[in-house]
Design a protein around this motif. Structure first.
Motif, PDB file in Angstrom:
ATOM      1  N   ARG A  72       1.029  -1.148   0.060  1.00 13.89           N
ATOM      2  CA  ARG A  72       0.069   0.021  -0.177  1.00 13.89           C
ATOM      3  C   ARG A  72       0.911   1.211  -0.011  1.00 13.89           C
ATOM      4  O   ARG A  72       2.065   0.974   0.139  1.00 13.89           O
ATOM      5  N   LEU A  73       0.110   2.439   0.027  1.00 17.17           N
ATOM      6  CA  LEU A  73       0.988   3.692  -0.088  1.00 17.17           C
ATOM      7  C   LEU A  73       1.738   3.994   1.320  1.00 17.17           C
ATOM      8  O   LEU A  73       2.836   4.347   1.145  1.00 17.17           O
ATOM      9  N   PHE A  74       1.347   3.572   2.487  1.00 17.40           N
ATOM     10  CA  PHE A  74       1.821   3.962   3.518  1.00 17.40           C
ATOM     11  C   PHE A  74       2.585   2.747   4.085  1.00 17.40           C
ATOM     12  O   PHE A  74       1.721   1.632   4.467  1.00 17.40           O
ATOM     13  N   GLY A  75       3.830   2.636   4.280  1.00 18.16           N
ATOM     14  CA  GLY A  75       4.335   1.616   5.047  1.00 18.16           C
ATOM     15  C   GLY A  75       4.755   0.461   3.888  1.00 18.16           C
ATOM     16  O   GLY A  75       5.049  -0.709   4.460  1.00 18.16           O
ATOM     17  N   GLY A  76       4.555   0.548   2.734  1.00 17.74           N
ATOM     18  CA  GLY A  76       4.712  -0.416   1.729  1.00 17.74           C
ATOM     19  C   GLY A  76       6.222  -0.289   1.216  1.00 17.74           C
ATOM     20  O   GLY A  76       7.239  -0.390   1.811  1.00 17.74           O
ATOM     21  N   VAL A  77       6.303  -0.054  -0.081  1.00 20.25           N
ATOM     22  CA  VAL A  77       7.706   0.224  -0.809  1.00 20.25           C
ATOM     23  C   VAL A  77       8.157   1.483  -0.622  1.00 20.25           C
ATOM     24  O   VAL A  77       9.374   1.985  -0.499  1.00 20.25           O
ATOM     25  N   VAL A  78       7.262   2.547  -0.359  1.00 20.21           N
ATOM     26  CA  VAL A  78       7.909   4.033  -0.224  1.00 20.21           C
ATOM     27  C   VAL A  78       8.634   4.377   0.939  1.00 20.21           C
ATOM     28  O   VAL A  78       9.754   5.121   0.352  1.00 20.21           O
ATOM     29  N   PRO A  79       8.606   3.973   2.222  1.00 22.10           N
ATOM     30  CA  PRO A  79       9.632   4.238   3.098  1.00 22.10           C
ATOM     31  C   PRO A  79      10.965   3.732   2.626  1.00 22.10           C
ATOM     32  O   PRO A  79      11.916   4.480   2.877  1.00 22.10           O
ATOM     33  N   TRP A  80      11.255   2.728   1.954  1.00 18.55           N
ATOM     34  CA  TRP A  80      12.307   2.195   1.415  1.00 18.55           C
ATOM     35  C   TRP A  80      12.984   3.215   0.175  1.00 18.55           C
ATOM     36  O   TRP A  80      14.064   3.425   0.234  1.00 18.55           O
ATOM     37  N   LEU A  81      11.933   3.724  -0.642  1.00 16.42           N
ATOM     38  CA  LEU A  81      12.469   4.744  -1.577  1.00 16.42           C
ATOM     39  C   LEU A  81      12.819   6.058  -0.871  1.00 16.42           C
ATOM     40  O   LEU A  81      13.925   6.469  -1.248  1.00 16.42           O
ATOM     41  N   TYR A  82      12.363   6.283   0.137  1.00 15.02           N
ATOM     42  CA  TYR A  82      12.497   7.657   0.798  1.00 15.02           C
ATOM     43  C   TYR A  82      14.013   7.537   1.214  1.00 15.02           C
ATOM     44  O   TYR A  82      15.021   8.410   1.346  1.00 15.02           O
ATOM     45  N   ALA A  83      14.110   6.347   1.905  1.00 16.74           N
ATOM     46  CA  ALA A  83      15.391   6.336   2.604  1.00 16.74           C
ATOM     47  C   ALA A  83      16.478   5.968   1.834  1.00 16.74           C
ATOM     48  O   ALA A  83      17.612   6.639   1.967  1.00 16.74           O
ATOM     49  N   ASN A  84      16.177   5.687   0.507  1.00 17.16           N
ATOM     50  CA  ASN A  84      17.292   5.618  -0.647  1.00 17.16           C
ATOM     51  C   ASN A  84      17.132   6.740  -1.289  1.00 17.16           C
ATOM     52  O   ASN A  84      17.725   6.996  -2.578  1.00 17.16           O
ATOM     53  N   ASP A  85      16.641   7.966  -0.773  1.00 24.50           N
ATOM     54  CA  ASP A  85      16.736   9.291  -1.543  1.00 24.50           C
ATOM     55  C   ASP A  85      16.084   9.546  -2.902  1.00 24.50           C
ATOM     56  O   ASP A  85      16.449  10.104  -3.896  1.00 24.50           O
ATOM     57  N   THR A  86      14.826   8.549  -2.982  1.00 21.22           N
ATOM     58  CA  THR A  86      14.331   8.572  -4.271  1.00 21.22           C
ATOM     59  C   THR A  86      12.776   8.502  -3.824  1.00 21.22           C
ATOM     60  O   THR A  86      12.395   8.351  -2.930  1.00 21.22           O
ATOM     61  N   SER A  87      11.951   8.244  -5.020  1.00 18.12           N
ATOM     62  CA  SER A  87      10.416   7.988  -4.857  1.00 18.12           C
ATOM     63  C   SER A  87       9.961   7.674  -6.257  1.00 18.12           C
ATOM     64  O   SER A  87      10.752   7.735  -7.250  1.00 18.12           O
ATOM     65  N   PHE A  88       8.882   6.945  -6.238  1.00 12.06           N
ATOM     66  CA  PHE A  88       8.214   6.667  -7.415  1.00 12.06           C
ATOM     67  C   PHE A  88       7.812   7.675  -8.528  1.00 12.06           C
ATOM     68  O   PHE A  88       7.402   7.349  -9.619  1.00 12.06           O
ATOM     69  N   LEU A  89       7.590   8.868  -7.849  1.00  9.73           N
ATOM     70  CA  LEU A  89       7.062  10.180  -8.593  1.00  9.73           C
ATOM     71  C   LEU A  89       8.224  11.247  -8.133  1.00  9.73           C
ATOM     72  O   LEU A  89       8.851  11.371  -7.045  1.00  9.73           O
ATOM     73  N   LYS A  90       8.544  12.006  -9.176  1.00  6.34           N
ATOM     74  CA  LYS A  90       9.478  12.992  -9.086  1.00  6.34           C
ATOM     75  C   LYS A  90       8.785  14.114  -8.178  1.00  6.34           C
ATOM     76  O   LYS A  90       7.580  14.658  -8.535  1.00  6.34           O
ATOM     77  N   GLU A  91       9.608  14.436  -7.015  1.00  5.19           N
ATOM     78  CA  GLU A  91       9.150  15.364  -5.969  1.00  5.19           C
ATOM     79  C   GLU A  91       9.582  16.905  -6.125  1.00  5.19           C
ATOM     80  O   GLU A  91      10.847  16.959  -6.268  1.00  5.19           O
ATOM     81  N   THR A  92       8.743  17.683  -6.302  1.00  2.00           N
ATOM     82  CA  THR A  92       9.194  19.248  -6.529  1.00  2.00           C
ATOM     83  C   THR A  92       8.292  19.908  -5.714  1.00  2.00           C
ATOM     84  O   THR A  92       7.305  19.441  -5.067  1.00  2.00           O
ATOM     85  N   ARG A  93       8.616  21.324  -5.361  1.00  2.00           N
ATOM     86  CA  ARG A  93       7.813  22.044  -4.534  1.00  2.00           C
ATOM     87  C   ARG A  93       7.341  23.112  -5.298  1.00  2.00           C
ATOM     88  O   ARG A  93       8.221  23.697  -6.301  1.00  2.00           O
ATOM     89  N   SER A  94       6.117  23.759  -4.935  1.00  2.00           N
ATOM     90  CA  SER A  94       5.571  24.813  -5.657  1.00  2.00           C
ATOM     91  C   SER A  94       6.073  26.156  -4.740  1.00  2.00           C
ATOM     92  O   SER A  94       6.543  26.210  -3.706  1.00  2.00           O
ATOM     93  N   ALA A  95       6.098  27.306  -5.207  1.00  2.00           N
ATOM     94  CA  ALA A  95       6.550  28.664  -4.785  1.00  2.00           C
ATOM     95  C   ALA A  95       5.234  29.045  -4.023  1.00  2.00           C
ATOM     96  O   ALA A  95       4.145  28.512  -4.035  1.00  2.00           O
ATOM     97  N   GLY A  96       5.650  30.087  -3.043  1.00  2.00           N
ATOM     98  CA  GLY A  96       4.491  30.551  -2.405  1.00  2.00           C
ATOM     99  C   GLY A  96       4.594  30.237  -0.844  1.00  2.00           C
ATOM    100  O   GLY A  96       5.222  29.410  -0.462  1.00  2.00           O
ATOM    101  N   GLY A  97       3.674  30.285  -0.132  1.00  2.00           N
ATOM    102  CA  GLY A  97       3.549  30.042   1.319  1.00  2.00           C
ATOM    103  C   GLY A  97       4.510  31.036   2.321  1.00  2.00           C
ATOM    104  O   GLY A  97       4.337  30.606   3.696  1.00  2.00           O
ATOM    105  N   ASP A  98       5.096  31.943   1.925  1.00  4.57           N
ATOM    106  CA  ASP A  98       6.107  32.805   2.658  1.00  4.57           C
ATOM    107  C   ASP A  98       5.291  33.456   3.900  1.00  4.57           C
ATOM    108  O   ASP A  98       5.745  33.319   4.934  1.00  4.57           O
ATOM    109  N   TRP A  99       4.122  33.705   3.644  1.00  3.39           N
ATOM    110  CA  TRP A  99       3.264  34.371   4.563  1.00  3.39           C
ATOM    111  C   TRP A  99       3.304  33.545   5.741  1.00  3.39           C
ATOM    112  O   TRP A  99       2.972  34.170   6.780  1.00  3.39           O
ATOM    113  N   LEU A 100       2.959  32.070   5.711  1.00  2.00           N
ATOM    114  CA  LEU A 100       2.960  31.147   6.818  1.00  2.00           C
ATOM    115  C   LEU A 100       4.101  30.877   7.439  1.00  2.00           C
ATOM    116  O   LEU A 100       4.101  31.123   8.860  1.00  2.00           O
ATOM    117  N   TRP A 101       5.092  30.622   6.636  1.00  2.00           N
ATOM    118  CA  TRP A 101       6.584  30.276   7.076  1.00  2.00           C
ATOM    119  C   TRP A 101       7.195  31.607   7.897  1.00  2.00           C
ATOM    120  O   TRP A 101       7.423  31.500   8.991  1.00  2.00           O
TER     121      TRP A 101
END
Lengths: 473, 341
Positions: A218-247
């Motif tokens: 499944r998505l939680f606790g399946g293969v994903v934690p291993w991918l994250y530990a290996n500094d990767t994922s099955f989807l390319k992760e990017t970030r969007s701009a904005g949110g400075d008001w909150l941070w």
């Protein structure tokens, strides 16, 4: 008619019988009219704030004390909680969407990371204006909540939910199984190699009726934690701009401020990445050598019983497991928890959940008042009196919550965020359902055969993900 | 085979004769349909017609609301793109061309066809064999017991049964593998390999559904007159029929006379199997890979998970056309293989 039938019965004509039947039908219809017309649905037909949560009627009842307290503070707002039973979050979102289609959407919905971007994209109202307006009240909440959890609910620079509870994929281990294999508590920075060696030692100590590593597909606790530990994922992760008001407004002095963004984006597939192959190959090796199971699809509901009966050595899970293990008869020292093993990084996977205001909400101000109240320490203490999950407030993850239930190292739960601030949410774009299906359908094949089958499964996953992301984009 | 009128047509003819007789009586008495006794009869008939419509109304209304309207709506929806939330957009035949090109849809249809062939063959074979055994070899009380026992799985919820079976067939902790281990067979990965999961899905489906076919066959067997077997014996076929095992008797008498029942059972079994959903969904979620993904599962996933209601409707329309084609083919073929007494 036979002679045995009573004379009075014989008097009943067919017409009388039909009339009685018709009257009965009409009576039953009138009696059940509220059900037939749907007017008995909580919050329908009056001005109550209708809140949908995933769970049973008992879960709804468990929130009653919080509702009572809220009603004392806001007597002008009537609240009705609607518990919706579902197999998993995907199933829950489906039911909410069906309610939307039927023209009976709730005003507020408890949404987990899996659906956060789906709701933000199509259904939810941003909280920005309310948070800015009530910044003074909200400061205490943000001081107590890790920014990673908040960032998981940012979408294109706006905040759509406040995290109420969360869980990271930590590694649970059976202390008896470890002791039997002559293993000590693993180090905080144990690696995937150390982990494999531990599994091999457990397998050697118990050759049958025991599984060193149990995981589900499944998505939680399946293969994903291993991918994250290996500094990767099955989807390319990017970030969007904005949110400075909150941070800048609430996390200006946080050491991880520079890491924060306007929210995560998963726009492209990444199943053909070499590290994805490497991670899957590692899991394939565990399966091949009898150290880990071939993962079945579905949730981990049966796991608690198996783990509590000492038939499982290790499994990834979050703080939500503690109460279950306690109820299954495990003592505080029968199990423990450690960070997920390190590989290239020790980045973990987490999932969080919180209330979202629907665009269609009748009274958004009232909805915000409920959310603001629910984020207070008082309300969260009422809603999470036992370790059924990890509260989003750091101060609530304390000795008192785990007293008599364990695990000994409960601090691991919140330390996962504090010590590894790059820890990231479940990869869940608005097309999460299709993405999850694409992942799950290929994982079993990828880890269950030879190297050629693994390559084919990953190629198939890449194709499926491309299709999933292209659709509805 | 008998050349007499099939029993099902007799009532119609009888009714026809009755109305003819009534007409003659009216003519002889010189009354018109508008007055006198004839008038009362016509009025009564008129009332009866209204009564008939009143009684039929709930069914017609139900069929219209819950069958016809959804069918028409889904056909219309197949030409739109709709995600529940936004307004529908007309896309012509795009949904059809997309689903036809989608490899998952293609695989799921192929899986469904394979499933139908294997599951229906097993279901009918098992049901027929057990029906013959129960009907011939059992005392009456045991017959009643087996009829109930074989029908019982059908009244259980398919989802509950499948959840239960998930535990039974678990590779590590399942009872099935535990039994196999007692005779030295290593654990079988039932639900995590394509072959194993397909086998379990078929097994569970057949176990749950063969009871219906079984009851149909029991009914069919009961309607075969004993005289037919006796006549066959008198005709000198005793040697051939009463062979060492008796199976020839069934081959030459039972099977041909049971062919109308077999047609009904097979039509219903095929339609039901083409719509299989619960068992593969709960047992395997369609996996591993697409190995147990069926056509109806793809409809469900498209509509309720991916919110592509137009594509889901397009797949539904295609599946309906396939079901109609197969059923039509069965009835066409039945003219050559089905014998009525």
């Amino acid at each position: 008619m036979t002679g045995a039938i009573d004379g009075h019965l014989r008097d009943i004509t067919r017409r009388t019988a039909l009339g009685a039947l018709g009257t009965g039908i009409i009576g039953a219809t009138v009696a059940s009219w509220p059900r037939l017309s749907g007017t008995d649905i909580p919050g329908r037909g009056d001005n109550s704030l209708s809140i949908a949560i995933m769970g049973t009627a008992a879960d709804a009842a468990a929130r009653q004390r919080a509702i009572d307290t809220f009603t004392r503070l806001h007597p002008e707002i009537r609240v009705k909680v609607q518990a919706i039973q579902a197999v998993d979050w995907k199933d829950f979102f489906t039911k909410i969407l069906t309610m939307v289609a039927a023209g009976t959407p709730p005003d507020v919905v408890y949404v987990a990371t899996e659906g956060a971007q789906l709701f933000a994209e199509k259904l939810a109202h941003p909280l920005d204006e309310y948070i800015r307006r009530d910044a003074a009240d909200m400061r205490e909440f943000f001081d107590d909540v890790h920014p990673s959890l908040v960032e998981a609910f940012m979408y294109k620079g706006s905040l759509y939910q406040l995290p109420m509870d969360w869980n990271a994929a930590n590694m649970y281990y059976n202390t008896a199984a470890f002791a039997q294999a002559g293993l000590d508590r693993p180090a905080d920075d144990w690696t995937h190699i150390d982990f494999r060696n531990s599994l091999a030692a457990m397998r050697k100590a118990r050759t049958s009726d025991f599984t060193p590593y149990y995981w589900t597909n499944r998505l939680f606790g399946g293969v994903v934690p291993w991918l994250y530990a290996n500094d990767t994922s099955f989807l390319k992760e990017t970030r969007s701009a904005g949110g400075d008001w909150l941070w800048d407004g609430f996390y200006a002095n946080d050491p991880s401020r520079s890491l924060r963004s306007g929210g995560y984006q998963w726009l492209e597939p990444n199943a053909n990445d070499d590290r994805v192959f490497e991670s899957f190959d590692y899991l394939r090796g565990l399966v091949k050598d009898g150290l880990g199971v071939r993962p079945e699809e579905g949730g981990g509901s049966s796991l608690v019983g198996l783990f509590a009966s000492n038939r499982i050595g290790t499994t990834p899970a979050g703080g939500y497991w503690v109460q279950g293990l306690h109820e299954a008869g495990m003592g505080a020292n029968d199990f423990d928890v450690q960070f997920f093993p390190r590989w290239k990084t020790q980045r973990h996977q987490f999932g969080t959940a919180g209330y979202a205001i629907m665009k269609t909400a009748k009274d958004k101000d009232a909805a915000w008042e409920w959310i603001k109240f629910s984020s207070s320490r008082e309300a969260m203490a009422l809603i999470f009196p036992s370790p059924i999950t990890t509260p989003a407030r750091r101060s609530m993850v304390n000795e008192q919550l785990y007293a008599g239930k364990g695990p000994a190292h409960w601090k691991v739960f919140y330390d996962t965020l504090d010590r590894f601030p790059t820890t990231g949410p479940i990869p869940a774009p608005p097309q999460q359902a299709a993405v999850e299906t694409a992942l799950m359908k290929n994982v079993s094949l990828a880890v269950s055969g030879d190297e050629q089958q693994l390559k084919q499964a990953l190629a198939s996953m890449q194709r499926d993900l491309e299709l999933a992301l292209r659709r509805q984009s | 085979m008998s050349t007499t009128t099939p029993p099902r047509e007799r009532p119609r003819r009888a009714a026809g004769r009755a109305s003819t007789t009534t007409a003659r009586t009216h003519a002889a008495s010189g009354t018109s349909g508008a007055s006198g006794a004839g008038g009362r009869t016509t009025g009564a008939r008129h009332n009866q017609r209204w009564l008939a419509w009143i009684f039929l109304a709930p069914t017609i209304l139900g069929m219209g609301l819950f069958t016809l309207v959804p069918i028409v709506a889904s056909v219309v929806l197949a030409f739109f793109r709709w995600d529940i939330i936004s307004a529908p957009t007309f896309v012509g035949f795009d949904n059809f061309s997309e689903v036809v090109q989608d490899p998952t849809v293609r695989v799921s249809f192929l899986n469904t066809i394979v499933f139908v062939v294997v599951a229906v063959a097993l279901q009918l074979g098992l049901a027929l064999a057990l029906a013959v055994m129960v009907q011939e070899k059992m005392p009456a009380w045991l017959r009643v017991f087996f009829r109930s026992a074989f029908f019982f799985p059908l009244i259980l919820s398919a989802a509950s049964v499948s959840i239960f079976m998930r535990y039974l067939f678990n590779e590590q902790f399942g009872v099935v593998n535990w039994f196999l281990s007692l005779v030295g067979i290593p654990a079988v990965p039932w639900l995590t390999t394509p072959g194993g999961s397909a086998a379990v899905v078929i097994l569970v489906y057949v176990w749950q559904n063969f009871g219906f076919s079984f009851l149909l066959f029991i009914g069919g067997l009961a309607s075969i007159p004993v005289e037919t077997y006796e006549a066959a014996a008198i005709d000198g076929a005793t040697a051939a029929i009463d062979g060492a095992t008796g199976w020839r008797k069934h081959l030459h008498v039972t099977l041909p006379l049971l062919s109308p029942t077999t047609l009904v059972a097979s039509v219903m079994a095929i339609i039901s199997a083409l719509q299989v959903f619960d068992q593969p969904y709960v047992l395997t979620r369609g996996g591993p890979g697409d190995s147990t993904r069926t056509a109806v599962m793809v409809i469900f996933e498209s509509a309720f998970q991916r919110l592509e209601f137009g594509q889901a409707s397009a797949i539904g329309v295609l599946l309906t056309l396939i079901i109609m084609a197969i059923t039509a083919a069965q009835f066409r073929l039945s003219k050559r293989f089905v014998f009525y007494q």
